[in-house]
Design a protein around this motif. Sequence first.
Motif, PDB file in Angstrom:
ATOM      1  N   LYS A  98      -6.863   2.094  -7.897  1.00  8.67           N
ATOM      2  CA  LYS A  98      -7.612   3.142  -7.189  1.00  8.67           C
ATOM      3  C   LYS A  98      -7.289   4.552  -7.682  1.00  8.67           C
ATOM      4  O   LYS A  98      -7.739   5.533  -7.118  1.00  8.67           O
TER       5      LYS A  98
ATOM      6  N   THR B 260     -10.214  -2.705  -7.292  1.00  2.00           N
ATOM      7  CA  THR B 260     -10.767  -1.404  -6.899  1.00  2.00           C
ATOM      8  C   THR B 260     -12.064  -1.677  -6.122  1.00  2.00           C
ATOM      9  O   THR B 260     -12.029  -1.910  -4.928  1.00  2.00           O
TER      10      THR B 260
ATOM     11  N   THR C 240     -15.108  -7.218  -5.122  1.00  2.00           N
ATOM     12  CA  THR C 240     -15.317  -7.771  -3.786  1.00  2.00           C
ATOM     13  C   THR C 240     -14.478  -9.014  -3.543  1.00  2.00           C
ATOM     14  O   THR C 240     -14.296  -9.425  -2.393  1.00  2.00           O
TER      15      THR C 240
ATOM     16  N   ASP D 180      -6.657   4.524  -0.109  1.00  2.00           N
ATOM     17  CA  ASP D 180      -7.043   4.045   1.216  1.00  2.00           C
ATOM     18  C   ASP D 180      -5.928   3.167   1.772  1.00  2.00           C
ATOM     19  O   ASP D 180      -4.772   3.295   1.364  1.00  2.00           O
ATOM     20  N   THR D 181      -6.255   2.270   2.685  1.00  4.07           N
ATOM     21  CA  THR D 181      -5.217   1.480   3.358  1.00  4.07           C
ATOM     22  C   THR D 181      -5.041   0.082   2.755  1.00  4.07           C
ATOM     23  O   THR D 181      -4.245  -0.704   3.256  1.00  4.07           O
ATOM     24  N   THR D 182      -5.782  -0.232   1.694  1.00  7.33           N
ATOM     25  CA  THR D 182      -5.630  -1.539   1.055  1.00  7.33           C
ATOM     26  C   THR D 182      -4.478  -1.493   0.055  1.00  7.33           C
ATOM     27  O   THR D 182      -4.056  -0.428  -0.390  1.00  7.33           O
ATOM     28  N   ASP D 183      -3.969  -2.674  -0.327  1.00  3.52           N
ATOM     29  CA  ASP D 183      -2.874  -2.726  -1.286  1.00  3.52           C
ATOM     30  C   ASP D 183      -3.271  -2.032  -2.587  1.00  3.52           C
ATOM     31  O   ASP D 183      -4.381  -2.215  -3.096  1.00  3.52           O
ATOM     32  N   ASP D 184      -2.366  -1.227  -3.113  1.00  2.00           N
ATOM     33  CA  ASP D 184      -2.663  -0.456  -4.323  1.00  2.00           C
ATOM     34  C   ASP D 184      -1.509  -0.433  -5.318  1.00  2.00           C
ATOM     35  O   ASP D 184      -1.593   0.214  -6.358  1.00  2.00           O
TER      36      ASP D 184
ATOM     37  N   ASN E   5       0.847  -1.183   0.000  1.00  2.00           N
ATOM     38  CA  ASN E   5       0.000   0.000   0.000  1.00  2.00           C
ATOM     39  C   ASN E   5       0.884   1.235   0.000  1.00  2.00           C
ATOM     40  O   ASN E   5       1.752   1.383   0.857  1.00  2.00           O
TER      41      ASN E   5
ATOM     42  N   ARG F 111      -5.354  -9.553  -5.547  1.00  2.00           N
ATOM     43  CA  ARG F 111      -6.024  -8.680  -4.574  1.00  2.00           C
ATOM     44  C   ARG F 111      -5.522  -7.243  -4.689  1.00  2.00           C
ATOM     45  O   ARG F 111      -6.280  -6.284  -4.529  1.00  2.00           O
ATOM     46  N   GLY F 112      -4.245  -7.077  -4.973  1.00  2.00           N
ATOM     47  CA  GLY F 112      -3.664  -5.747  -5.033  1.00  2.00           C
ATOM     48  C   GLY F 112      -4.140  -4.901  -6.191  1.00  2.00           C
ATOM     49  O   GLY F 112      -4.047  -3.672  -6.139  1.00  2.00           O
TER      50      GLY F 112
END
Length: 387
Positions: free
Chosen positions: A73, A147, A150, A23-27, A18, A143-144
């Motif tokens: 994101k 956006t 789900t 936000d705080t999720t992996d990006d 991240n 997962r990274g």
Amino acid sequence: MSLGSSSTPQGFSTFITNLGIKDTTDDFVLIKSDVSCAVDGVFTQSLFVGPSVTISRRNLKDNQAQGIVVISKNANVANGSVGIADAEEIIQLVANETGISPHNILIASTGVIGRRYPIKKIRTGLLGIGKKLTAADFNLAARGIMTTDTVPKLAARQIGNAKLVGIAKGVGMIEPNMATLLAFFFTDAAISANVLRSIFRPIVDKTFNCLSIDTDTSTSDTAIILANGLAGEVSEQEFARALQEIAHELVLKIAGDGEGATKIIEVTVDSALNYAQAKTVAKAIVNSPLVKTAIYGADPNWGRIAMAIGKCENELAINPENVVIRFDNIKAYPNILNEENLEELRQVMSKDKVNIHVSLNIGEAVATVWGCDLSEGYVEINGKYST
């Protein structure tokens, strides 16, 4: 699914983290090959593309690449020269840290349009990443790149001694006009760039280009395949079959995870004059808001299928007297449905996957497309997307 190490192609490493994009999720995802790869890619035909598409198209001209950077994101679209400079800087930072030539690094970006990258955070976050690369973890990579997805989307197959894995993201702004959202495939099979292209593009056309969530084409759509050759040669036919299976599996995962979706829609049109006609009619059906909402509510209003076919006004060879419309094995047209028939149709439309079959009876061509229903959830998600 979760991908184990035994299903991971050799010679790839990853760095996922991240960077504070939104936000705080992996990006941030970097996927690197130990050696240069044969590569092919297809991209959105949108006129409003971002630097990620422009730069990757340029860097693919020699059919070689060794790494892919994915930022989620933030699409970095419509930011002018600043957006281009930011994307070029990120590639150069990755090149400095990994030793890969900047021309052998591809970039993809997805998320909000018109927002600049938090470039200072990115600069800080990329310091020392060359030493942080680990054995490839495609589960975390899938997962990274998410956006509003789900669930992560990935699939894998083995071809002889080689392995092939695909990851994808996408749940909205999906009516591909090239490939789809973001989709990446990695293999250790030895496949030349020319053969890779001859296999990859027709499969993209029959899978990702037959997917629709909401009729909107992204400015950032990217589909790329890399083959590093470390496992040696494989049967081209077996490789093509495995790639087709993975692409189809990912398409169903995307359709099932469409923004607000509760059901997958599969539309097959057969007995058409040609593939283009079959696909046009199928897309008219799967893209219709009235069809989508009827399926969401399990409303046996099959007349909306007839309406959607009728919108294909340039397909003058279509004669309603020849058309047959089915939901699974229930013939809705030409037929007079009584209350019992309508209740059976309602039950079919209540399934998690609704199959619509249309026969035009004027030729031999077939096309299948996929999509999802339209619920209140789609409005809820997209009414607040940027905030």
